[in-house]
Enzyme design. Structure first.
Site, short mmCIF file in Angstrom:
data_model
loop_
_atom_site.label_atom_id
_atom_site.label_comp_id
_atom_site.label_asym_id
_atom_site.label_seq_id
_atom_site.Cartn_x
_atom_site.Cartn_y
_atom_site.Cartn_z
N LYS A 181 7.65 -20.44 28.52
CA LYS A 181 7.32 -21.45 27.92
C LYS A 181 5.80 -21.13 27.39
O LYS A 181 5.03 -21.82 28.30
CB LYS A 181 7.53 -22.58 28.72
N ARG B 32 9.72 -21.81 36.76
CA ARG B 32 9.61 -21.29 35.23
C ARG B 32 8.15 -21.04 35.00
O ARG B 32 7.87 -20.01 34.01
CB ARG B 32 10.29 -22.33 34.24
N GLU C 149 18.17 -21.12 19.24
CA GLU C 149 17.92 -22.60 19.90
C GLU C 149 17.14 -23.25 18.58
O GLU C 149 16.59 -22.91 17.92
CB GLU C 149 17.18 -22.55 21.26
C1 COI Z 1 10.12 -30.53 26.34
O1 COI Z 1 11.20 -30.79 26.18
O2 COI Z 1 9.50 -30.93 27.63
C2 COI Z 1 9.27 -29.58 25.67
O3 COI Z 1 8.71 -28.70 26.19
C3 COI Z 1 9.36 -29.89 24.10
C4 COI Z 1 8.06 -30.15 23.81
C5 COI Z 1 7.74 -29.60 22.42
C6 COI Z 1 7.89 -31.63 23.68
#
Ligand code: COI
Length: 432
Positions: A268, A162, A304
């Site tokens: 991401k 990813r 989401e």
């Molecule tokens: C995760 O769940 O790892 C995330 O990327 C959320 C993050 C905002 C803590």
């Protein structure tokens, strides 16, 4: 593990005090470290070879690292494990590799030890493209101390893949999967004192691993950087929400969109999370710990939650022994690794998965709804608020009970992660 809890509030507690184990780390790091004198630091700055005054950089071969740390070191940091929240707790070091356009290659993975005062800081070019133009992508995964005393990562190769997709979307150099794996394993290994001991941190304890790739080269005109830094930091964490698995009320954000079709919502990208800060803070100010986004084009489909994917469960019998797992498909939804894991577990149980557009009208027809992501694993949602309207979810809405499917899936994932259950699909990756 209790599944009934009244509190819906967000955990904000911080662990105080420096972990005593740091002394050992600094002793170890001195064996390898290069401690520049002040004139050396000035010369390095003039050469463009920055080194923080509070960090020491060392390149240590993997074999030597594993000789230094072993299973006996796991979970030995002096931390109150049962009080861990989802907050940054400094460990011994982070690791990094730098890509430069002139060599078109990544440097060997280096360990960067936090300095004598423990500041987890690094120098960054003041015109870096990450700071100015948001050229930054990240990952999140976890390492677990297991029942058999080993430490394992959960699905790290999925994160490597990813990160590659995220990097391509922001025109960044790709971190080769083997470099990603080396950096992640090295960082966990070198900080293994901070892996919460098996069974010690309640239901949610793990070492959270945060790989980050950002444009570190300076550029004022809009264009890709000529230098990128890939770093991996780790920090011990407990549950994301104070109530653990206890259900929360979600707030539908209607004033803002999370991501545009054909934008960057499916990868991401750091900016996705920056864009959620105001909406999620406004939801929290209204008393809702979690917010849910609809599609930007029509406000008709569920997309989401602010920090995690959406899943809805439809029972096929009275008790939810047979069910359908429904999760939104959209070009702007992040491809979540925990969501994928839950879909695969559902299919392994012989149940159906529907990965398709989910309309807002369907919300009230689900028997269970939950948010799912690496940080939260599963957060049950027992009602959803849209403006003045409250949409109840399932039959136990408002009772504080987590649905049986969420409970089962959560236990299954945790059992595989901690080595209590077999791992037939080889999701876990041995570090120690
Ligand atoms: C995760 O769940 O790892 C995330 O990327 C959320 C993050 C905002 C803590």
């Amino acid at each position: 593990m209790g599944f009934v809890a009244p509190a819906h509030s967000i955990r904000s507690g911080r662990l105080s005090g420096r972990p005593q184990k740091r002394l050992t780390d600094q002793r170890v790091s001195r064996r390898w470290s290069f401690l520049p004198s002040a004139p050396q630091r000035l010369r390095a700055l003039a050469d463009g070879n920055w080194r923080s005054s509070t960090t020491t950089t060392t390149t240590v071969p993997s074999r030597s690292s594993s000789a230094v740390k072993s299973a006996a070191d796991v979970g030995t940091a002096a931390l109150a494990w049962e009080r861990l929240a989802f907050d940054f707790v400094p460990t011994s070091c982070y690791v990094k590799s730098v890509w430069r356009a002139d060599t078109n290659s990544w440097s060997p993975v280096e360990e960067v030890h936090y300095g004598p005062h423990g500041e987890p800081v690094m120098p960054v070019h003041i015109a870096s493209t990450a700071l100015h133009y948001g050229q930054s992508v990240f990952e999140g995964l976890k390492a677990f101390a297991c029942a058999d005393r080993h430490v394992r990562l959960f699905r790290p190769r999925e994160n490597a893949a990813r990160l590659e997709r995220s990097a391509r979307r922001l025109n960044m150099p790709v971190v080769p999967p083997e470099l990603f794996m080396e950096a992640v394993q090295r960082c966990v290994l070198r900080n293994c004192e901070y892996v919460p001991p098996y069974g010690a941190a309640g239901a949610g304890g793990s070492l959270y691993v945060r790989p980050l790739l950002f444009g570190s080269g300076g550029r004022i005109g809009l264009g890709p950087a000529d230098e990128y830094t890939f770093l991996v930091l780790v920090t011990p964490v407990g549950n994301y929400y104070r109530g653990g698995l206890a259900p929360v009320t979600a707030y539908i954000t209607t004033e803002y969109d999370r991501a545009a079709p054909r934008g960057v919502g499916h990868v991401k990208v750091a900016g996705n999370y920056a864009a959620d800060l105001k909406p999620s803070m406004e939801a929290k100010a209204r008393g809702y710990p979690i917010n849910l986004y609809l599609d930007a084009r029509e406000q008709r489909y569920v997309e989401e939650f602010g920090t995690s994917n959406f899943a809805g469960i439809r029972y096929l019998d009275e008790r939810g022994d047979r069910y359908v797992y429904v999760t939104p498909w959209s070009e702007s939804v992040l491809a979540g690794i925990t969501n994928r894991t839950l879909m695969e577990l559902t299919q392994l149980e012989g149940m159906a998965v529907e990965h398709r557009p989910v309309t807002l009208d369907e919300l009230g027809h689900f028997d269970e709804v939950f948010a799912t992501g690496t940080a939260v694993v599963i957060t049950a949602v027992d009602q959803v608020v849209r403006g003045e309207r409250v949409i109840p979810i399932g039959r136990t809405t408002g009772s504080g009970h987590v649905g049986p499917v969420a409970q089962r899936l959560y236990r299954q994932v945790r059992a595989i992660q901690t080595g209590e259950a077999p791992d037939p699909a080889h999701w876990t990756h041995l570090v120690i």
